[in-house]
Design a protein around this motif. Structure first.
Motif, mmCIF file in Angstrom:
data_model
loop_
_atom_site.group_PDB
_atom_site.id
_atom_site.type_symbol
_atom_site.label_atom_id
_atom_site.label_comp_id
_atom_site.label_asym_id
_atom_site.label_seq_id
_atom_site.Cartn_x
_atom_site.Cartn_y
_atom_site.Cartn_z
ATOM 1 N N LEU A 46 -74.089 -13.176 -81.712
ATOM 2 C CA LEU A 46 -73.282 -12.119 -81.288
ATOM 3 C C LEU A 46 -73.449 -11.941 -79.594
ATOM 4 N N LEU A 47 -74.874 -12.047 -79.549
ATOM 5 C CA LEU A 47 -75.312 -11.993 -78.087
ATOM 6 C C LEU A 47 -74.807 -12.997 -77.162
ATOM 7 N N THR A 48 -74.456 -14.228 -77.575
ATOM 8 C CA THR A 48 -74.002 -15.336 -76.896
ATOM 9 C C THR A 48 -72.514 -14.859 -76.612
ATOM 10 N N THR A 49 -71.706 -14.473 -77.723
ATOM 11 C CA THR A 49 -70.603 -14.207 -77.861
ATOM 12 C C THR A 49 -70.283 -13.160 -76.670
ATOM 13 N N ALA A 50 -71.076 -12.182 -76.540
ATOM 14 C CA ALA A 50 -70.906 -11.065 -75.618
ATOM 15 C C ALA A 50 -70.943 -11.524 -74.294
ATOM 16 N N ASN A 51 -72.089 -12.405 -74.117
ATOM 17 C CA ASN A 51 -72.080 -12.655 -72.574
ATOM 18 C C ASN A 51 -71.116 -13.598 -72.085
ATOM 19 N N GLN A 56 -65.973 -14.041 -68.672
ATOM 20 C CA GLN A 56 -64.702 -14.250 -68.838
ATOM 21 C C GLN A 56 -64.470 -15.621 -69.270
ATOM 22 N N ASN A 57 -65.332 -16.108 -70.244
ATOM 23 C CA ASN A 57 -65.299 -17.592 -70.740
ATOM 24 C C ASN A 57 -64.617 -17.498 -72.031
ATOM 25 N N LYS A 58 -63.569 -18.219 -72.075
ATOM 26 C CA LYS A 58 -62.555 -18.071 -73.526
ATOM 27 C C LYS A 58 -63.408 -18.742 -74.483
ATOM 28 N N GLU A 59 -64.443 -19.412 -74.261
ATOM 29 C CA GLU A 59 -65.149 -20.061 -75.401
ATOM 30 C C GLU A 59 -65.693 -18.947 -76.409
ATOM 31 N N LEU A 102 -64.999 -7.209 -77.762
ATOM 32 C CA LEU A 102 -64.907 -8.569 -76.925
ATOM 33 C C LEU A 102 -63.960 -8.716 -76.093
ATOM 34 N N GLU A 103 -62.962 -8.369 -76.406
ATOM 35 C CA GLU A 103 -61.606 -8.434 -75.676
ATOM 36 C C GLU A 103 -61.823 -7.511 -74.194
#
Length: 814
Positions: A46-51, A56-59, A102-103
């Motif tokens: 979750l932290l990685t996804t948020a960062n 603004q990395n679509k990954e 996240l969006e």
């Protein structure tokens, strides 16, 4: 009532959650609160996804999909098909909210602490809901309660402070009226009085459970994890670490503060004042006793209860003459760090007030340097204070125990143990309570330090020696077999645990960090990697084991040249290779000095007399104040064998060949017969007696013809022996006429040494020297007329191996 908390590994997947259900169900009708963490690894995801989203990395969408798949798969494996629809729908709805958040972070290109708390809270929210529904599907009497409705905090997002008055009231009111035997709650998460989601910091699920236990005056707080309690040291680093059966709150807090990750430090606070017991248990070994944490009931004699460590530490030092006697410097220093949110782990200050040194997390180091230099910019410009000194790649190790204060000498024992293993201590700190003794060391020395200290304080004085053996031919093979044979005896009677970590011959080498099995070392070596002496050393050095010993069973000059490298890195050297100790005097002296400087023994008993205690005896004579006046010796087992078997019925060639086949000579027998081997031995004895001598100073009265000495291979050498048989027979007849025996004698007297063939008459101590035996006569100030005599087998793989073994034991007894 009981409170049970299950960590991320305990709820990592459906199989583990099923085990959790069995543990919960085993409590019968006892009312329990079950606090769960996020599925293992989800919080980090979750932290990685948020960062990624804020960058603004679509990954980030890939990670979001992985989070969704983990939860959906867990539901499908746990919940019966007929009950899945409701659970899948609820979880999918929550994941849609997460996706929207996240969006938003992606669109605005940033993430606030408030938003971060909201995002990471989904880990515990989802896991607790899924687990409660699974329990219900298994017919358990379970209810689900959102922890955010119970635990209230301030708005300090990331690590919120709990409002205990409101929280305790909420918990008492809810659990008073709940009809369920089991209540499942999410750990880690709470909400502010304004209703915003907050978190209690990493490890906060433990804290959640403790808050509830304290509020409800629970009978016990059980922390279920993946290890069987708190250990005497980190079991991943110290294999001999053991679970601590019983420990005090204060000891547990100290250990957890200094890196014992099975317990989050703030956990103890809510239960300490109420005397609620904490039990650390293993989800995967529920029958194991675990660790009980209560008020101090430490039985007498128990001093150090655990050894812990914190890695990734940096030291900040502020020093300068302008600090002496000036009030407020310390206040300003710590205030600057506090205002920047930098936590100080360790503090030490010189009594002269000339310097202050603090330990902080490495991640805060650069920021701390900048703000402190800025705060003291004026004093630095005047030269009154130096710019901050930063040291990185450090770690803190700590001894912990309530009763340490009533036992003298623990600090000395700790620092002595570290010193013996060449672990440099940068900073020392000890609190007034003496419950903790901390030291800052290099990060690379942590494994060595922890193992050495654990061995000293917990392992009944069993000392572990880690061997790295180069050369496993005739002597080396016998040596390894002797270790295998005596391993149990050494551990039981000498308190030595000997492990062979690495072995090498000229073709291959092999390592095993847990110790090579000596029952099948040949096959392990055969499957090893290509031999490389540099890589062999690099591996030993990188492993950085305490009590590391390099054993050289070769006759290689190149290997002997490497001893300085080993000793300089605090790796002891044991060798039967005579080249180093008989090389240039300054080289010999350097090796001896390095051994003392780096506390790394350099032993070479087998250089003279194979397994006979010649050098050790000589060292003891010198150490006790005696002085050597003269040495007479037969030091070549091979030459003694040759001349004991050579006569007018044999040929010199055949006897030498027999000696080579039976292993009495070097692979190149000319080394023995030329006298160079004996020259090296008497040179070593002279040097060990305290005299400065080089090989060129020794007179060699060789009996070999010049043609034999000039040969360059064994075939030519043996051919020359056949050619000159007549001269060898002449030597024998000359001795026989005098009724004497031929002995190759080494002598040292008045600072001069010589070697050569002598006629030994009847009645002389050398006359009846049989087989391959050696004999040494030490004439000293205490033994002027009747010398001290050492006599026995002086050649052969078995006795040489036993001499190497004896040196290993000597190191173990240091």
């Amino acid at each position: 009532m009981k409170v049970l908390k299950f960590g991320g590994t305990s709820v990592a997947n459906a199989k583990n959650i099923s085990q959790v259900k069995n543990i919960v169900a085993s409590n019968g009708d006892t009312k329990i609160v079950v606090v769960v963490s996020a599925l293992g690894g989800i919080t980090d995801l979750l932290l990685t996804t948020a960062n990624l989203a804020s960058d603004q990395n679509k990954e980030y969408r890939t990670y979001l999909k992985e989070i969704e798949e983990r939860h959906m798969q867990t539901i499908k494996e746990l919940i019966p098909v007929q009950s899945q629809s409701k659970v899948l729908s609820k979880v999918k709805s929550e994941l849609n909210i997460l996706e929207t958040l996240l969006e938003g972070a992606f669109l605005i290109g940033e993430i606030t602490p408030k938003l971060s708390d909201k995002i990471v809270s989904f880990g515990e929210l989802l896991s607790s809901y899924i687990i409660s529904e699974y329990f219900a599907s298994e017919k358990l009497d379970v209810g689900y309660q959102d922890s955010r409705e119970l635990i209230k905090t301030n708005d300090n997002h990331g690590k919120a402070a709990v409002n205990f008055e409101m929280t305790n009231a909420n918990c008492l009111a809810y659990f008073k009226d709940t009809p369920h035997t089991i209540t499942v709650c999410a750990g880690f998460i709470a909400s502010s009085v304004n209703g915003n989601s907050t978190t209690l910091g990493r490890g906060g699920s433990d804290f959640t459970a403790a808050i509830m236990a304290g509020a409800l005056n629970a009978e016990v707080l059980e922390i279920w994890t993946d290890v069987s309690g708190m250990y005497t040291a980190n079991p991943k680093i110290v294999k001999q670490a053991m679970a601590i059966p019983h420990i005090s709150y204060e000891e547990a807090m100290e250990l957890s503060h200094f890196g014992a990750k099975v317990l989050y430090p703030p956990t103890i606070q809510p239960v300490l004042s109420k005397g609620i017991s904490i039990v650390i248990k293993n989800t995967f070994e529920p029958e194991a006793a675990g660790t009980l944490i209560t008020k101090n009931q430490n039985e007498k004699g128990k001093t150090v209860r655990g050894i812990s460590h914190v890695e990734s530490i940096a030291l900040l030092s502020l020093e300068g003459p302008g600090m002496v006697g000036i009030p407020g410097i310390s206040k300003r220093f710590f205030e600057v760090l506090s205002n920047a949110g930098i936590s100080v782990v360790l503090i030490t200050q010189a009594s002269s007030e000339h310097s202050i040194c603090v330990g902080i997390a490495s991640s805060d180091a650069k920021k701390a340097v900048a703000i402190v230099n800025e705060a003291f910019e004026y004093e630095i410009s005047l030269g009154k204070i130096k710019p901050v000194i930063l040291e990185e790649d450090l770690a803190i190790i700590a001894l912990v125990g309530d009763n340490m204060k009533s036992h003298q000498g623990l600090s000395g024992k700790m620092f002595s143990t570290l010193g013996k293993n060449n672990v440099n201590i940068r900073v020392i700190a000890q609190g007034a309570s003496e419950r903790n003794i901390s030291a800052v060391i290099s990060k690379g020395d942590v494994k060595k330090a922890l193992n050495a200290l654990h061995e000293e304080f917990f392992e009944e004085n069993i000392k572990q020696l880690n061997l790295f053996v180069m050369g496993v031919g005739n002597v080396g093979a016998k040596f390894l077999n002797q270790i295998q044979q005596q391993k149990k005896y050494l551990k039981e009677y000498l308190k030595l645990n000997i492990r062979v970590i690495g072995i090498s011959n000229s073709r291959t080498m092999a390592f095993d960090e847990n110790g090579i099995s000596l029952k099948n070392w040949e096959s392990v070596l055969a499957e090893g990697e290509k031999a490389d002496s540099n890589k062999f050393f690099e591996t030993i050095n990188s492993l950085n084991y305490r009590n590391s010993i390099f054993v050289d069973n070769t006759a290689s000059p190149a290997v002997s040249d490497s001893y300085t490298t080993y000793l300089r890195n605090s790796i002891s050297v044991v060798t039967c290779n005579k080249i180093a100790c008989s090389s240039d005097y300054n080289k010999y002296l350097e090796l001896k000095q390095m051994a003392r400087k780096y506390n790394s023994p350099f032993l070479f008993e087998t250089n003279v007399g194979a397994g006979l205690p010649i050098i050790d005896t000589l060292k003891n004579l010198i150490a006790s104040g005696d002085k050597v006046k003269k040495i007479q010796a037969v030091l070549s087992g091979s030459l003694n064998f040759v001349f004991n078997n050579f006569n007018d019925q044999t040929t010199f060639h055949d006897v030498v060949l027999q000696a080579q086949k039976e292993g009495y000579t070097e692979p190149d027998p000319k080394i023995d017969l030329s006298g160079i081997d004996v020259m090296r031995k008497i040179l070593i004895l002279a040097r060990e007696s305290g005299y400065q001598l080089d090989i060129e100073d020794i007179e060699n009265q060789s009996f070999l013809p010049e043609e034999s000495l000039a040969t360059t291979n064994n075939d030519d050498f043996f051919a020359s022996l056949v050619k000159h048989e007549a001269s060898f027979q002449k030597i024998f007849k000359e001795a026989s006429k005098k009724d004497c025996k031929l002995k190759y004698v080494a002598q040292f007297e008045n600072g001069k040494a010589s070697v050569g063939l002598q006629h030994i008459p009847k009645g002389h101590d050398f006359y009846n020297l049989e087989g391959s035996d050696n004999i040494v006569l030490f004439f000293t100030e205490r033994y002027p007329n009747q010398p001290m005599i050492i006599k026995g087998a002086g050649a052969g793989a078995e006795v040489t191996a036993s001499g190497i073994f004896a040196d290993i034991i000597r190191i173990g007894n240091f």
